[in-house]
Scaffold this active site. Structure first.
Site, mmCIF file in Angstrom:
data_model
loop_
_atom_site.group_PDB
_atom_site.id
_atom_site.type_symbol
_atom_site.label_atom_id
_atom_site.label_comp_id
_atom_site.label_asym_id
_atom_site.label_seq_id
_atom_site.Cartn_x
_atom_site.Cartn_y
_atom_site.Cartn_z
ATOM 1 N N ASP A 284 16.101 17.489 -16.359
ATOM 2 C CA ASP A 284 15.188 16.797 -15.397
ATOM 3 C C ASP A 284 15.318 15.230 -15.653
ATOM 4 O O ASP A 284 15.767 14.597 -16.423
ATOM 5 C CB ASP A 284 13.712 17.213 -15.837
HETATM 6 C C1 BGC Z 1 10.520 16.449 -11.388
HETATM 7 C C2 BGC Z 1 11.709 17.448 -11.059
HETATM 8 C C3 BGC Z 1 12.113 17.106 -9.554
HETATM 9 C C4 BGC Z 1 12.997 16.029 -10.097
HETATM 10 C C5 BGC Z 1 13.808 15.383 -8.753
HETATM 11 C C6 BGC Z 1 11.129 15.395 -11.495
HETATM 12 O O1 BGC Z 1 10.345 14.225 -11.649
HETATM 13 O O2 BGC Z 1 9.983 16.851 -12.719
HETATM 14 O O3 BGC Z 1 10.692 18.900 -10.512
HETATM 15 O O4 BGC Z 1 13.120 18.008 -9.324
HETATM 16 O O5 BGC Z 1 12.105 14.835 -10.501
HETATM 17 O O6 BGC Z 1 12.911 14.948 -7.791
#
Ligand code: BGC
Length: 756
Positions: A284
């Protein structure tokens, strides 16, 4: 006989031709991947493992140069990125980099790209797998038309804690329902083959345990028994993997002290070995560098090593893969073979997406956000199906179109919040507000009066630290606004109050300790109640709220979540009875925050509280009615349905045998409608304590007035199994209860014995 033989022969030829074609494709893919990996430098290899922002940033030329130099493998794009800008990045990779390896583009498409459908939690409330699948298909079509190859969706985190703002992004508290939704959404996003022009690769998230953060505080620690994790939190991911999900995203959180991004047990032992997953694993956003803050890596280099060797193959917006991995390879801490295998995985992903054939396959210049390209009818249909009628005293609903309606509340004419969090490229000026929906539903037959009545929150500063902080604030004093609303209410036959949260309040980084209606909305509702007019509460929110008082004050309550581009029309359809509500809660509504976690499939404990025989030394809170305000699976209709007692195909089941459970469902009322028959089981005694109820099957069905239908739900042998203390799925002989009803609380029971 002859025909059969000819058909068999034809089938055999077809099968041989197809498997030959498949092995040709595999050989072609292997040749390409071998050749590329063989030519790549260490830096180029590591470059493939990095996902960077597509936005130009302060130095657009440096971004292009880093792509040309092979330092980036994929791009994380904002929903609003122009195709021209993405094309320029793709040209840098596919035409100007040494090996011409294309990029893939990924972004967050959770519930629609331009046509916005209800938030995932709302879609789950439809219990309508076909409709959910349709909305995912449309999202994929729209997203691929404007450049995306992959979506960071679906979010399959089970959550039993509505304080967690991200509950809105998932499908609720139940493992079974979420797993079935995963099976509907993955093929809908990915299409029959990933290489199709409108196929969008799914990156399921967040693997794993994020939904169980302590206290519902975002990014907080997760710690639970491995048994609970495997049994309750992992099955939706397993279902997604079995359905062919192309990518998996790691959670930002730690599990039993080990961050998911560096958790070899999760990423290797479970995902790769047990589940035989062969897709891509992406960390992530910032997850690799956060290993330092988690306290499991001393520096960036070691963070990169820890994540990579555990199984995180691609990093998202993180510098340490770039700086750290090459050195760890040189030092021999990361082997060349490990590196090559991750690089092959990224290249294989691009191959499957058809990007080596045509890097611009999703960049064909389709115009974005043209109104005529929106899928409005489908959005309206999905939204209607996700609305849940929680109360309807004295048939306050449906409303008469000839009534004078006072519409009040900060969400009544609000085109921003109705789109919900993660609204991708959904535009407020293309969203239908409730006011607009009611106005067109009235068709000139009556008058619609309107007053805002209150702000969502009386403290605009409260929004400053929210990820999505767009909020309109009316500077008038609260008393003035409420007085205006009361005046309007007095002129009406019925009052509709649209209250709830701003979309940014149910979002990432938006945990709450208090689940009441924010700001002065409670005061507004109380004042409206005091007018004595019939009062309809329309809730717009991304999680269960504690609305004990409000549900008393209001004559009718309709939960509408954040219902998307066509929300206003869909809600009006239900309010006017154009559509008979059929949604059922995918999550328990507590009476008080203090009851959390409150979920239907809890264990019985040694001292369960029995309200019929109250006693002190029992498991309960003494200061509150210890039941949910609204149970899981609950939702009313404008008609009444009856369900017969369940009939079982056998009272004694041999191991490996399936059980058929049959009930008769009848529409007892005067309107056609849909309902959801829900089947729960309880394993009365096993080597570990089993929940009081577990959903194991459901069917949504439509019935005309007076019509009845036999519904048969099959319980497979696997449905009777659970995770034992050795983390194995087993089923043990003994007595089981089968419970069937239209919600998780009011059920009828039959029993059978599973024979040894
Ligand atoms: C979130 C994810 C998301 C990613 C990109 C992260 O902070 O936890 O769910 O897909 O950002 O936006």
């Amino acid at each position: 006989m002859f025909t059969v033989c000819r058909a068999t022969a034809a089938l055999t030829v077809w099968l041989i031709a197809n498997s030959a074609a498949a092995s040709d494709v595999q050989a072609d893919k292997d040749r390409l991947l071998d050749s590329l990996v063989g030519q790549m430098t260490l830096q180029e290899k590591v470059g493939q493992l990095r996902m960077e922002y597509a936005s130009a940033g302060p130095n657009p030329q440096a971004k292009l140069d880093s792509i040309v130099d092979g330092h980036v493998g994929a791009m994380f794009t904002s929903p609003a990125a122009s195709q021209a800008s993405l094309r320029e990045l793709q040209e840098a990779a596919a035409q100007r980099s040494r090996l011409h390896i294309p990029l893939f583009f990924a972004g967050d498409v959770l519930h629609g790209q331009q046509t916005i459908f209800p938030i995932s939690l709302g879609q789950a409330a439809s219990w309508d797998l076909q409709a959910i699948g349709k909305s995912a298909r449309i999202a994929a079509r729209e997203a691929t038309a404007i450049g995306l190859d992959m979506t960071f969706a679906p979010m399959l985190d089970i959550s039993r804690d509505p304080r967690w703002g991200r509950m809105s992004e998932g499908y609720g508290e139940d493992t079974y329902l979420t797993s079935r939704i995963a099976e509907a959404v993955i093929p809908a996003l990915q299409g029959p083959t990933l290489g199709a022009r409108d196929s969008l690769m799914a990156c399921v998230k967040h693997f794993a345990g994020y939904g169980a953060v302590e206290g519902g505080r975002d990014y907080n620690t997760t710690d639970m028994s491995a048994r609970r994790l495997v049994q309750d939190y992992l099955p939706p991911f397993k279902a997604a993997v079995d359905a062919g999900a192309g990518a998996v995203m790691t959670a930002l959180t730690s599990l039993d002290g080990v961050p998911a991004t560096a958790n070899g047990w999760l990423l290797h032992d479970i995902l790769r070995q047990q589940w035989q997953y062969n897709g891509l694993v992406i960390g992530d956003h910032g997850a690799v560098e956060e290993l330092i803050a988690h306290g499991v890596a001393e520096d960036g280099e070691r963070a990169a090593q820890a994540a990579f060797t555990a199984g995180t193959q691609m990093s998202m917006r993180d510098r340490y893969f770039a700086y750290g991995l090459p050195r760890r390879v040189t030092l021999g801490e990361v082997t060349a073979q490990q590196l090559d295998s991750a690089v092959r995985q990224v290249l294989a992903t691009k191959y499957e997406l058809g990007l080596f054939d045509d890097p611009y396959r999703h960049l064909q210049g389709a115009p974005a956000n043209q109104d005529q390209r929106l899928h409005r009818a489908q959005a309206r249909d999905m939204a209607r199906r996700s609305l849940v009628l929680l109360k309807n005293h004295d048939q306050t609903l449906p409303l008469s179109r000839h009534a004078r309606i006072a519409l009040v509340g900060p969400l009544a004419d609000n085109a921003v919040d109705i789109l919900g969090s993660w609204h991708a490229n959904g535009k407020p000026d293309q969203a239908v507000t409730l006011r607009q929906g009611l106005q067109s539903g009235l068709a000139g037959k009556a008058t619609l009066l309107y007053a805002k009545g209150a702000n969502i929150s009386d403290n605009p500063q409260a929004f400053a630290l929210l990820a999505d902080n767009q909020v309109s604030f009316d500077p008038r004093p609260t008393e003035t606004m409420i007085a205006e609303a009361v005046t309007v209410a007095r002129q009406a036959d019925v009052v509709v109050a649209a209250l709830g949260e701003a979309r940014g309040m149910s979002h990432e980084g938006a945990s709450r300790t208090d689940l009441n209606l924010p700001g002065q909305q409670r005061a507004l509702l109380r004042a409206l109640k005091a007018t004595g007019k019939p009062l309809v509460l329309v809730l717009m929110n991304g999680r269960p709220l504690t609305i004990g008082d409000e549900s008393q004050w209001a004559d009718a309550v309709l939960e509408t979540w954040f219902s998307g581009s066509e929300g206003g029309n869909a809600i009006a359809d239900v309010l006017f009875g154009e559509y008979n509500p059929s949604g059922k809660l995918p999550v328990t509504f507590p009476r008080s925050v203090g009851q959390i976690p409150l979920y239907y499939n809890h264990l019985n404990t040694g001292r369960p509280f029995d309200p019929a025989r109250p006693s002190v030394y029992r498991s309960r809170y003494y200061d509150i009615d210890d039941t949910p305000l609204y149970p899981f699976g609950y939702g009313l209709s404008y008609t009444d349905f009856s369900v017969s007692a369940p009939r079982l195909s056998s009272a004694r089941l041999q191991p490996g045998q399936a059980l058929q459970v049959q009930v008769t469902v009848r529409n007892e009322g005067l309107r056609a409608g849909e309902t959801v028959v829900q089947l729960y089981i309880r394993d009365r005694s096993a080597s570990v304590s089993r929940p009081v109820k577990e959903l194991k099957g459901f069917e949504k069905l439509a019935l005309e007035p007076g019509q009845e239908r036999q519904v048969t739900v099959q319980l497979s042998p696997a449905a009777l199994s659970f995770v034992d203390r050795n983390l194995r799925w087993v089923s043990e002989p003994g007595w089981f209860d089968v419970m069937v009803g239209l919600d998780s609380q009011t059920v009828q029971t039959a029993s059978f014995e599973l024979m040894p």
